[in-house]
Design a protein around this motif. Sequence first.
Motif, PDB file in Angstrom:
ATOM      1  N   LEU A  35       5.843  12.919   0.320  1.00  0.00           N
ATOM      2  CA  LEU A  35       5.201  12.113   1.353  1.00  0.00           C
ATOM      3  C   LEU A  35       3.684  12.187   1.226  1.00  0.00           C
ATOM      4  CD1 LEU A  35       7.379  13.115   4.441  1.00  0.00           C
ATOM      5  CD2 LEU A  35       7.706  11.198   2.860  1.00  0.00           C
ATOM      6  N   ASP A  36       3.055  11.043   1.345  1.00  0.00           N
ATOM      7  CA  ASP A  36       1.594  10.967   1.336  1.00  0.00           C
ATOM      8  C   ASP A  36       1.170  10.326   2.655  1.00  0.00           C
ATOM      9  OD1 ASP A  36      -1.091  10.643   0.970  1.00  0.00           O
ATOM     10  OD2 ASP A  36      -0.941   9.442  -0.862  1.00  0.00           O
ATOM     11  N   PHE A  37       0.745  11.155   3.586  1.00  0.00           N
ATOM     12  CA  PHE A  37       0.385  10.670   4.912  1.00  0.00           C
ATOM     13  C   PHE A  37      -0.933   9.894   4.912  1.00  0.00           C
ATOM     14  CE2 PHE A  37       3.078  14.422   5.574  1.00  0.00           C
ATOM     15  CZ  PHE A  37       4.066  13.871   6.372  1.00  0.00           C
ATOM     16  N   TYR A  38      -1.590   9.858   3.779  1.00  0.00           N
ATOM     17  CA  TYR A  38      -2.875   9.160   3.674  1.00  0.00           C
ATOM     18  C   TYR A  38      -2.776   7.950   2.739  1.00  0.00           C
ATOM     19  CZ  TYR A  38      -4.575  13.352   5.966  1.00  0.00           C
ATOM     20  OH  TYR A  38      -4.748  14.381   6.861  1.00  0.00           O
ATOM     21  N   ALA A  39      -1.562   7.545   2.436  1.00  0.00           N
ATOM     22  CA  ALA A  39      -1.376   6.380   1.560  1.00  0.00           C
ATOM     23  C   ALA A  39      -1.916   5.122   2.241  1.00  0.00           C
ATOM     24  CB  ALA A  39       0.103   6.200   1.227  1.00  0.00           C
ATOM     25  N   ASP A  40      -2.353   4.168   1.432  1.00  0.00           N
ATOM     26  CA  ASP A  40      -2.904   2.910   1.938  1.00  0.00           C
ATOM     27  C   ASP A  40      -1.881   2.213   2.829  1.00  0.00           C
ATOM     28  OD1 ASP A  40      -4.387   0.627   2.362  1.00  0.00           O
ATOM     29  OD2 ASP A  40      -3.991  -0.229   0.379  1.00  0.00           O
ATOM     30  N   ASN A  45       0.740  -9.429   2.061  1.00  0.00           N
ATOM     31  CA  ASN A  45       0.966 -10.807   2.479  1.00  0.00           C
ATOM     32  C   ASN A  45       2.453 -11.151   2.400  1.00  0.00           C
ATOM     33  OD1 ASN A  45      -1.795 -11.274   2.889  1.00  0.00           O
ATOM     34  ND2 ASN A  45      -2.083 -11.775   0.708  1.00  0.00           N
ATOM     35  N   GLU A  46       2.859 -12.165   3.148  1.00  0.00           N
ATOM     36  CA  GLU A  46       4.270 -12.522   3.203  1.00  0.00           C
ATOM     37  C   GLU A  46       4.812 -12.948   1.848  1.00  0.00           C
ATOM     38  OE1 GLU A  46       7.346 -15.186   5.933  1.00  0.00           O
ATOM     39  OE2 GLU A  46       5.173 -15.320   6.255  1.00  0.00           O
ATOM     40  N   ASP A  47       3.984 -13.579   1.022  1.00  0.00           N
ATOM     41  CA  ASP A  47       4.458 -14.020  -0.291  1.00  0.00           C
ATOM     42  C   ASP A  47       4.359 -12.923  -1.355  1.00  0.00           C
ATOM     43  OD1 ASP A  47       1.722 -13.976  -0.349  1.00  0.00           O
ATOM     44  OD2 ASP A  47       1.470 -15.958  -1.281  1.00  0.00           O
ATOM     45  N   ASP A  48       3.833 -11.776  -0.996  1.00  0.00           N
ATOM     46  CA  ASP A  48       3.696 -10.659  -1.930  1.00  0.00           C
ATOM     47  C   ASP A  48       4.846  -9.682  -1.706  1.00  0.00           C
ATOM     48  OD1 ASP A  48       2.927  -8.673  -3.661  1.00  0.00           O
ATOM     49  OD2 ASP A  48       1.128  -8.080  -2.531  1.00  0.00           O
ATOM     50  N   VAL A  49       6.025 -10.026  -2.214  1.00  0.00           N
ATOM     51  CA  VAL A  49       7.214  -9.206  -1.996  1.00  0.00           C
ATOM     52  C   VAL A  49       7.064  -7.838  -2.649  1.00  0.00           C
ATOM     53  CG1 VAL A  49       9.701  -9.032  -2.393  1.00  0.00           C
ATOM     54  CG2 VAL A  49       8.676 -11.240  -1.788  1.00  0.00           C
ATOM     55  N   GLU A  50       6.515  -7.799  -3.861  1.00  0.00           N
ATOM     56  CA  GLU A  50       6.326  -6.519  -4.552  1.00  0.00           C
ATOM     57  C   GLU A  50       5.397  -5.611  -3.764  1.00  0.00           C
ATOM     58  OE1 GLU A  50       4.846  -4.737  -8.889  1.00  0.00           O
ATOM     59  OE2 GLU A  50       4.804  -6.899  -8.496  1.00  0.00           O
ATOM     60  N   GLY A  51       4.315  -6.174  -3.223  1.00  0.00           N
ATOM     61  CA  GLY A  51       3.389  -5.387  -2.426  1.00  0.00           C
ATOM     62  C   GLY A  51       4.050  -4.834  -1.172  1.00  0.00           C
ATOM     63  N   GLN A  52       4.935  -5.624  -0.560  1.00  0.00           N
ATOM     64  CA  GLN A  52       5.657  -5.160   0.625  1.00  0.00           C
ATOM     65  C   GLN A  52       6.560  -3.980   0.284  1.00  0.00           C
ATOM     66  OE1 GLN A  52       7.690  -8.458   2.657  1.00  0.00           O
ATOM     67  NE2 GLN A  52       6.164  -9.847   1.792  1.00  0.00           N
ATOM     68  N   LEU A  53       7.240  -4.062  -0.857  1.00  0.00           N
ATOM     69  CA  LEU A  53       8.151  -2.995  -1.252  1.00  0.00           C
ATOM     70  C   LEU A  53       7.401  -1.718  -1.607  1.00  0.00           C
ATOM     71  CD1 LEU A  53      10.748  -5.010  -3.371  1.00  0.00           C
ATOM     72  CD2 LEU A  53      10.999  -4.152  -1.035  1.00  0.00           C
ATOM     73  N   ILE A  54       6.227  -1.866  -2.212  1.00  0.00           N
ATOM     74  CA  ILE A  54       5.404  -0.687  -2.511  1.00  0.00           C
ATOM     75  C   ILE A  54       4.948  -0.041  -1.216  1.00  0.00           C
ATOM     76  CG2 ILE A  54       3.196   0.070  -3.473  1.00  0.00           C
ATOM     77  CD1 ILE A  54       3.564  -2.047  -5.656  1.00  0.00           C
ATOM     78  N   LEU A  55       4.502  -0.853  -0.272  1.00  0.00           N
ATOM     79  CA  LEU A  55       4.097  -0.334   1.038  1.00  0.00           C
ATOM     80  C   LEU A  55       5.268   0.363   1.717  1.00  0.00           C
ATOM     81  CD1 LEU A  55       1.937  -0.217   3.332  1.00  0.00           C
ATOM     82  CD2 LEU A  55       2.905  -2.382   4.164  1.00  0.00           C
ATOM     83  N   PRO A 210       7.701  -3.509  10.842  1.00  0.00           N
ATOM     84  CA  PRO A 210       8.425  -3.243   9.593  1.00  0.00           C
ATOM     85  C   PRO A 210       7.559  -3.594   8.392  1.00  0.00           C
ATOM     86  CG  PRO A 210       9.881  -4.289  11.173  1.00  0.00           C
ATOM     87  CD  PRO A 210       8.517  -4.311  11.784  1.00  0.00           C
ATOM     88  N   ALA A 211       7.643  -2.789   7.348  1.00  0.00           N
ATOM     89  CA  ALA A 211       6.759  -2.959   6.193  1.00  0.00           C
ATOM     90  C   ALA A 211       7.050  -4.231   5.418  1.00  0.00           C
ATOM     91  CB  ALA A 211       6.879  -1.746   5.273  1.00  0.00           C
TER      92      ALA A 211
END
Length: 292
Positions: A35-40, A45-55, A210-211
């Motif tokens: 766990l990284d409690f300081y992660a970004d 964005n809604e069209d950035d599915v990969e970014g959502q999954l990383i988050l 939700p992320a």
Amino acid sequence: EDASSTTVQTGDDRPPSQFKVGDEWLALPEVFSNLDFYADNTPANEDDVEGQLILRSTRFWGRIYIDGWPQTIQFFRAHFGIEPPIGRKIFVFAEPRDACSDLTNAANLTSEHVLLVNRGTCTFGSKAKVAHKTNASAIIIINNEPGIDHLPGPDAHDIQYSVSSIPQLEGQLLEATYDDGPVSVDGFGRRLEGFIVPVNCENSGARCLPATYRERRDIAGLVEGGTVHIVSEGSSLKASELPIEYLLAHFGTKVRTADTFTFSKPSHTYPHIPQIHAAVIVTTPYSIYLTL
């Protein structure tokens, strides 16, 4: 032996976790925490599915949404393991309930299932290893005391499996409802379906959502109420002609799928209402039918 966890502040920016075994406090090395409690926490964005999954993969807490359940259940990810599975899942209890030995209901478990396990008897890592040997997609450990922790697992730090924990009271309600039946065709208790949703709080901390947008849509479709249909025996009216809308309260448990009960009203209090001796409830996802 069971282990309890907490955190202590040190000179490091990220405090190491400590856990207790018996009367002895042991330090959980930082390398063992995933766990990284300081992660970004900048939303994707809604069209950035990969970014959502990383988050989503970096979130360390969230909420469990069970269809028809009156309230959400907060969960904490463990210091070991990976993020929870995405999508609708079926929540079932391990047999034995502490998951400290091979499960007797393992043969019926699939990737659609999430295991609910009671804390105690053995380490969190041991429970995770037992669950990982099955086809279930995750394990959720129910605390045996008030509150929840980010559970330590130095004996399973490299396991690629989702491990989380939920509070004692909510877990006990789930277990009582599950055991109340009816038993499903696959031998599990009352059907509990829903989502394990990691939550992201934006940089300002003002909004926690939700992320992923997919999960926002998933929980928007959950049952929050329905209609009650009441018909007296001998009445010419059909149940559909007497609907009464209802909303679930923010406490209690899931509406029963079938029940028979007996009740009566004090005749001196409501003299204009006929005496009611018994009723049968049959519930669909949105409707309750009372036959009086």
